[in-house]
Scaffold this motif. Structure first.
Motif: not given
Length: 163
Positions: A125-138
């Protein structure tokens, strides 16, 4: 190697001193900070979190609605799990994944919920660059799936209309 600092919010009914002792026994003092869980999850903890490991339950909603990348973990007695698996057929245990009808966060259940798997999932989760963006879309999709606020009032009105 990445330096990780963690906060462990100890659930009610678990002795924070016992949890701190577990942390010390594993040589993690200074890495893991043990605190009694506030009622719900402390909003300031969510705003500063890079990722979270959350027990299956309503806390998964709080974390997902805050847009924090997370991993859902849960372990229960094997017999109870076997019985529940036969009685309840759902594709996920995390409430956000159930509401959104897709995986919002990886789930580690039973024997799969161990330190090595948690570390790998959080690092991913930390290494995936767009994970935070995806979490916010979620979080937005989840909010839409939950509907507008005031559900308790609407339910009460519906019950009174039926009575």
């Amino acid at each position: 190697r990445r330096v990780v600092r963690a906060r462990w919010f100890v659930a009610p009914g678990i002795d924070p001193a016992a949890a701190a002792s577990m942390v010390a026994d594993r040589g993690l003092m200074g890495v893991v900070e043990v605190e009694p869980a506030p009622r719900g999850i402390a909003p300031e903890a969510l705003t500063t979190a890079s990722a979270a490991v959350v027990a299956a339950g309503t806390a998964t909603l709080q974390v997902a609605l805050a847009g924090v990348p997370h991993v859902v973990g849960y372990r229960m007695p094997p017999l109870s799990f076997a019985v529940l698996r036969r009685l309840v057929r759902v594709p996920a245990v995390g409430l956000p994944s159930l509401i959104c009808q897709r995986e919002v966060a990886p789930e580690l259940l039973q024997a799969d919920f161990h330190a090595g798997a948690v570390v790998r999932a959080v690092e991913a989760a930390l290494d995936e660059p767009d994970r935070r963006v995806r979490a916010q879309a979620d979080a937005l999709a989840l909010s839409r799936g939950l509907g507008p606020s005031g559900a308790s009032e609407r339910a009460a009105e519906t019950i009174l209309e039926l009575a």
